[in-house]
Design an enzyme around this catalytic site. Structure first.
Site, mmCIF file in Angstrom:
data_model
loop_
_atom_site.group_PDB
_atom_site.id
_atom_site.type_symbol
_atom_site.label_atom_id
_atom_site.label_comp_id
_atom_site.label_asym_id
_atom_site.label_seq_id
_atom_site.Cartn_x
_atom_site.Cartn_y
_atom_site.Cartn_z
ATOM 1 N N LYS A 78 9.658 -25.101 -6.116
ATOM 2 C CA LYS A 78 9.438 -23.651 -6.303
ATOM 3 C C LYS A 78 9.099 -23.421 -7.661
ATOM 4 C CE LYS A 78 12.602 -19.626 -5.384
ATOM 5 N NZ LYS A 78 13.894 -19.268 -4.860
ATOM 6 N N SER A 153 13.757 -15.890 -0.957
ATOM 7 C CA SER A 153 12.628 -15.931 -1.929
ATOM 8 C C SER A 153 11.661 -17.108 -2.034
ATOM 9 C CB SER A 153 13.247 -15.665 -3.444
ATOM 10 O OG SER A 153 14.167 -16.588 -3.608
ATOM 11 N N SER A 177 18.073 -17.546 -0.120
ATOM 12 C CA SER A 177 16.583 -17.877 -0.338
ATOM 13 C C SER A 177 16.360 -19.261 0.119
ATOM 14 C CB SER A 177 16.566 -17.726 -1.691
ATOM 15 O OG SER A 177 16.087 -16.415 -2.045
HETATM 16 N N1 GLN Z 1 17.327 -11.888 -0.815
HETATM 17 C C1 GLN Z 1 18.397 -11.988 -1.627
HETATM 18 C C2 GLN Z 1 17.878 -11.081 -2.765
HETATM 19 O O1 GLN Z 1 16.881 -10.743 -3.048
HETATM 20 C C3 GLN Z 1 18.598 -13.482 -1.815
HETATM 21 C C4 GLN Z 1 17.599 -14.113 -2.828
HETATM 22 C C5 GLN Z 1 17.733 -15.521 -3.107
HETATM 23 O O2 GLN Z 1 18.708 -16.206 -2.737
HETATM 24 N N2 GLN Z 1 17.364 -15.851 -4.380
HETATM 25 O O3 GLN Z 1 18.693 -11.213 -3.951
#
Ligand code: GLN
Length: 485
Positions: A78, A153, A177
């Site tokens: 990532k 994400s 995420s």
């Molecule tokens: N969807 C969640 C957010 O937008 C989690 C994102 C993540 O785990 N980085 O914060």
């Protein structure tokens, strides 16, 4: 079988037997990236030259009898992991073409163990999002249906594994995420307990929630990747000094006699029928394998979304204050003084969702509101933690859906942030509580999209979690289903 279809453990066998080489594997994945990524957009940066050089080095090391667990295995990261000399963007414009001078700990460990890094993966900007639509590099598309999101994400990390563009990937999970995109793309994803993997060299979103973890084809690969990156790191004071178990050694101990809890608060209205059915079938399979199913209660679940979105945005507003046009990033300066330079740089560099989070978080931390929001959220967080502590007195593992639906359509939720935030309802609590969790393929929806089941384990209970997951995987073949590309 084509090289790109091999799991890490199959690649290890073939490399050891001399029936393939690191160079052949790397070339195969680079070719697959070339053929599929125009459509999927999982990669922000492909490191073809560096990857081939690393692969040649891996083959030379093997020939010299110097073999590490990941020698010659192609992986991708990532774009939140800082990588020495390789552009690191966090999918934001604000970082420009930032070239980090060092590797983060997880990346260093992968390299030390011989892994070949084929590139850096698309994501939601600063890991804020659930659909990978908040990227300055365009959305990632789901390999199972390119009109659908891959989740977020770590959408690029999940899509990459699903599209056979690398053997495995690393992602990060602040509120789901790793698990949610793994579920939407039909791969295995593991969020370790807070403190299990070093966050050094991982661009911070919400520091008390962020964790690094693997996305892989199967559970065995997940154990291999976790074993490679886990462990104490003096450079991250929140990493925990506990020995790293040999996750592979205990993986096949089965679930006979284990107690698996179903939290009644997670089986709610709004849960898609396909998801419900896949979870029911999974529960039935676990019974068949000898596990005892017990209903448990996590009574503060209803506050998790609100609590998370206060804590995460508050921490984000503080972490993202460093992008001010002085260090790291592209500066916008029209000569109107320092304050104007800060504000123009940030206005031009951050995307809409990131700005929204910074504003929410700054508000939650502002004087007069701090007690009502941030302090209150911390208290609720403690209650959510206690819910899990109590539940784990009764059961060994908790089983839930990963997300209320399978992957949704591109653009379907972008105009309604609240709807988007609600798609994290089942995953956020594990981060608030600091426990470990996995997503495991367990079904396919009527529309042909993968569905995942979430298994949650006690803090530092990754070995047992992997065992529980492996037992199911051995008895089913959801993990070997692939999208047609
Ligand atoms: N969807 C969640 C957010 O937008 C989690 C994102 C993540 O785990 N980085 O914060």
């Amino acid at each position: 079988m084509a090289l790109i279809d091999l799991t890490i453990h199959e690649m290890q066998e073939q490399l050891a037997a001399g029936t393939t080489t690191a160079v052949a594997l790397t070339e195969a994945f680079l070719q697959q990236i070339k053929e599929t990524d125009e459509q999927i957009n999982a990669f922000i940066t492909v490191c073809d030259q560096q990857a081939l050089a690393a692969a040649r080095e891996a083959d030379a090391q093997r020939a010299a009898g110097n073999v590490q667990p990941l020698t010659g295995i192609p992986v991708a990261l990532k774009d939140i992991f800082v990588t020495e000399g390789v552009r690191t963007t966090c999918a934001s414009k604000i970082l420009g073409d930032y070239l980090p001078p060092y590797d983060g700990t997880a990346v260093r460990k992968l390299k030390e163990q011989g892994a070949v890094i084929v590139g850096k993966l698309n994501m939601d900007e600063f890991a804020m999002g659930s659909s990978n639509e908040n990227s300055a590099f365009g959305p990632v598309r789901n390999p199972w249906n390119t009109d659908c999101v891959p989740g977020g994400s770590s959408g690029g990390s999940a899509a990459c594994v699903s599209a056979r563009q690398a053997g495995a990937t690393l992602g990060t999970d602040t509120g789901g995420s790793i698990r949610q995109p793994a579920s939407h793309c039909g791969v295995v994803g593991l969020k370790p307990s807070y403190g299990r993997v070093s966050r050094y060299g991982v661009i911070a979103y919400a520091s008390s929630l962020d964790q690094v973890g693997p996305l892989t084809r199967d559970v065995r690969d997940c154990a291999i990747m976790l074993g490679a990156v886990a462990g104490y790191d003096p450079a991250d004071s929140t990493s925990v000094d506990l020995p790293v178990p040999n996750y592979l050694a205990t993986i096949d101990q089965g679930v006979a006699g284990k107690k698996i809890g179903l939290p009644k608060e997670y089986f709610i209205d709004g849960l898609d029928d396909d998801v419900k059915q896949a979870i029911d079938t999974t529960v039935a399979k676990y019974k068949e394998l000898g596990a005892e199913i017990v209903e448990v209660s996590l009574p503060h679940t209803k506050y998790a979304v609100a609590c998370y979105y206060v804590v995460a945005t508050a921490e984000a507003s503080s972490n993202l204050a460093r992008y001010d046009g002085v260090r790291y990033c592209q500066r916008v300066d029209e000569g109107n003084g320092l304050a104007e330079m800060y504000s123009q740089t940030r206005a031009a560099g951050f995307g809409d969702e990131v700005k929204r989070r910074i504003m929410l978080g700054t508000y939650a931390l502002s004087s007069g509101y701090y007690d009502a929001y941030y302090i209150k959220a911390q208290k609720v967080r403690a209650l959510i933690q206690q819910d899990f502590t109590k539940a784990f007195e009764q059961v060994d593992c908790i089983l839930t859906p990963v997300a209320p639906t399978a992957a949704f359509g591109l653009g379907e939720k972008t105009s309604d942030p609240l709807q988007m935030y609600l798609s994290d309802i089942f995953t956020l609590s594990a981060n608030l509580a600091g426990i470990c969790g996995m997503s495991l393929p367990c079904g396919i929806s009527q529309k042909g999209l993968p569905i995942g089941v979430q298994l949650l384990g006690k803090a530092f209970g990754e070995a047992e979690l992997l065992q529980t997951a492996y037992a199911f995987e051995q008895a089913t073949d959801w993990h070997s289903q692939q999208p047609e590309l």
